[in-house]
Scaffold this active site. Structure first.
Site, PDB file in Angstrom:
ATOM      1  N   TYR A 155       0.827  -1.212   0.000  1.00  0.00           N
ATOM      2  CA  TYR A 155       0.000   0.000   0.000  1.00  0.00           C
ATOM      3  C   TYR A 155       0.860   1.260   0.000  1.00  0.00           C
ATOM      4  O   TYR A 155       1.685   1.466   0.896  1.00  0.00           O
ATOM      5  CB  TYR A 155      -0.907  -0.014   1.230  1.00  0.00           C
ATOM      6  CG  TYR A 155      -1.806   1.191   1.367  1.00  0.00           C
ATOM      7  CD1 TYR A 155      -2.990   1.279   0.658  1.00  0.00           C
ATOM      8  CD2 TYR A 155      -1.462   2.237   2.222  1.00  0.00           C
ATOM      9  CE1 TYR A 155      -3.828   2.385   0.791  1.00  0.00           C
ATOM     10  CE2 TYR A 155      -2.284   3.348   2.361  1.00  0.00           C
ATOM     11  CZ  TYR A 155      -3.471   3.407   1.647  1.00  0.00           C
ATOM     12  OH  TYR A 155      -4.290   4.505   1.775  1.00  0.00           O
ATOM     13  N   ASN A 227       7.585  -2.196   2.831  1.00  0.00           N
ATOM     14  CA  ASN A 227       6.599  -1.157   3.144  1.00  0.00           C
ATOM     15  C   ASN A 227       5.943  -1.501   4.476  1.00  0.00           C
ATOM     16  O   ASN A 227       4.737  -1.466   4.630  1.00  0.00           O
ATOM     17  CB  ASN A 227       5.546  -1.114   2.026  1.00  0.00           C
ATOM     18  CG  ASN A 227       4.593   0.057   2.153  1.00  0.00           C
ATOM     19  OD1 ASN A 227       5.018   1.198   2.244  1.00  0.00           O
ATOM     20  ND2 ASN A 227       3.305  -0.231   2.150  1.00  0.00           N
ATOM     21  N   SER A 270       2.981  -3.443   3.905  1.00  0.00           N
ATOM     22  CA  SER A 270       3.289  -4.859   3.832  1.00  0.00           C
ATOM     23  C   SER A 270       4.703  -5.039   3.307  1.00  0.00           C
ATOM     24  O   SER A 270       5.388  -4.062   3.001  1.00  0.00           O
ATOM     25  CB  SER A 270       2.300  -5.569   2.884  1.00  0.00           C
ATOM     26  OG  SER A 270       0.960  -5.307   3.244  1.00  0.00           O
ATOM     27  N   SER A 308      -0.164  -5.951   8.184  1.00  0.00           N
ATOM     28  CA  SER A 308       0.885  -6.142   7.182  1.00  0.00           C
ATOM     29  C   SER A 308       0.647  -7.415   6.379  1.00  0.00           C
ATOM     30  O   SER A 308       0.368  -8.483   6.938  1.00  0.00           O
ATOM     31  CB  SER A 308       2.252  -6.229   7.866  1.00  0.00           C
ATOM     32  OG  SER A 308       3.302  -6.276   6.919  1.00  0.00           O
ATOM     33  N   GLY A 309       0.753  -7.300   5.078  1.00  0.00           N
ATOM     34  CA  GLY A 309       0.702  -8.468   4.205  1.00  0.00           C
ATOM     35  C   GLY A 309       2.111  -8.940   3.929  1.00  0.00           C
ATOM     36  O   GLY A 309       2.815  -8.344   3.115  1.00  0.00           O
TER      37      GLY A 309
END
Length: 392
Positions: A155, A227, A270, A308-309
């Protein structure tokens, strides 16, 4: 940082004059790197970026400011050679398309692309069209084919007009067509353009390791789009650097100072990590390898937070003859007993790739004047010296 209102389309896949990386500042990392200390040290792997930077000032959806892009990783360049692969999700607050068939079939049959959250569908569709035009496929009957392009995201909506969906077909083609071996541009490039890592400017980072000759001398390369993380979590070579930088160069966000403090410690993004190796591994062995990636992430302070991914994919460029729709194949595989060196290489390269992303990040101002600073590298070196991790 100020930007003109004119669109700057930067196909910035590589740079002859690379910026100084973490090792150049004396940051100590274990292990032996490849020539470029990059995922492209794995033979055949190519990387390309399209970077989009446009405008400044207040957000106007659909117009900008734009701080985004797309990054492409191709296992064998533009040659279509499906490779053994597998993936792993540490925390699933993110997306990586195409992974169901990878887990089922054991093969990666498409390029890997990384972009922002709002552009996954556009990038996936463009990747399909690129594959069709380049015959990057094996038909199952005459010229009939199918594939599930792998597209991952993080993102960038703090700095970028993410809902404007500015990454278009031509930008995806640009990243794929420009992909090359050699040094990889890090930091605010490609999909990493608008990304924030541990409260500083983040983005793309890469690193590699070569294992001992007695276990094959194979190469492991890692590329990250970083990120993630809160400021106080940041750890570099075992030193809690982030705790010393908690009040240094704060993120500038529209609104209250409370929002700023929250932003610096909040998981708003993420991390996507791509691992390549030339070791002859089968899909279940690549699962073992990709599951070691989080051990490198935690060395930098990552916790796989709720917001977070943290999604990872690994592939092997060995066994180029393995894939066929009709024929049996004989393949070579590495004994499990010899995989410890690869596990270590994975952890070390992941750690360094994340720190390289931070060292390459440059201060960026985006939508509504939101501003994220680059890591204060000289201050980091000073802190490392205080902990006797860098020579004084």
């Amino acid at each position: 940082m100020k930007f003109s209102s004119l669109l700057l389309l930067l196909i910035s896949f590589f740079s002859a004059a690379q910026s100084k990386r973490a090792r150049d500042y004396g940051i100590p990392f274990n292990g032996t790197t490849g020539k470029y200390n990059s995922i492209t040290d794995v033979g055949g792997v190519t990387v390309g970026h399209t970077t989009l930077i446009k405008g400044e000032g207040p957000l106007r959806k659909g117009e900008g400011p734009v701080r985004t892009g797309v990054t492409a990783i191709l296992p064998h360049g533009k040659e279509f050679f499906p490779v053994y692969a597998n993936f792993y999700s540490l925390n699933g607050n993110g997306d990586m398309t195409g992974t169901h068939w990878i887990a089922e079939s054991g093969f990666l049959e498409t390029p890997i692309l990384i972009t922002n959250t709002g552009n996954v569908g556009i990038v996936r569709d463009a990747a399909w069209q690129w594959m069709d035009e380049h015959r990057y496929y094996t038909p199952f009957f005459k010229d009939y084919w199918y594939a599930y392009p792998v597209v991952a995201e993080t993102y960038d909506g703090i700095l970028n007009d993410i809902n404007g969906q500015h990454v278009k077909k031509e930008h995806v083609y640009g990243a794929l067509d420009s992909a090359k071996s050699g040094p990889v541009t890090e930091g605010g490039a490609g999909g990493g353009t608008g990304m924030i890592c541990y409260g500083f400017k983040g983005g793309i980072g890469t690193s590699s390791r070569i294992v001992n000759k007695n276990v094959g001398g194979y190469t492991v390369g890692v590329l990250v789009q970083a990120n993630h993380g809160g400021r106080s979590q940041l750890t570099i070579a075992g030193v809690p650097v982030g705790k010393h930088l908690a009040d240094t160069l704060p993120v500038r966000l529209e609104g209250s100072t409370g929002a700023i403090a929250s932003m610096q410690e909040r998981e708003t993004g993420s991390i996507i990590i791509v691992l390549a190796t030339d070791a002859p591994l089968l899909p279940h062995q690549l699962k073992r390898l990709v599951q070691r990636i989080p051990l490198g992430l935690t060395r930098t302070g990552g916790i796989g937070g709720n917001g977070s991914g943290d999604i990872f994919i690994a592939f092997s460029t060995a066994n180029k003859n393995a894939f066929s729709n009709t024929e049996e194949a004989q393949v070579k595989t590495m004994p499990n007993e010899k995989m410890n060196g690869l596990f270590t290489a994975t952890i070390e390269a992941t750690e360094e790739a994340i720190i390289n992303a931070l060292f390459a990040g440059e201060t960026m101002e985006g939508i509504n004047g939101n501003k994220v600073h680059s890591l204060p590298k000289e201050r980091v070196v000073q802190i490392m010296k205080e902990y006797n991790r860098v020579k004084k």
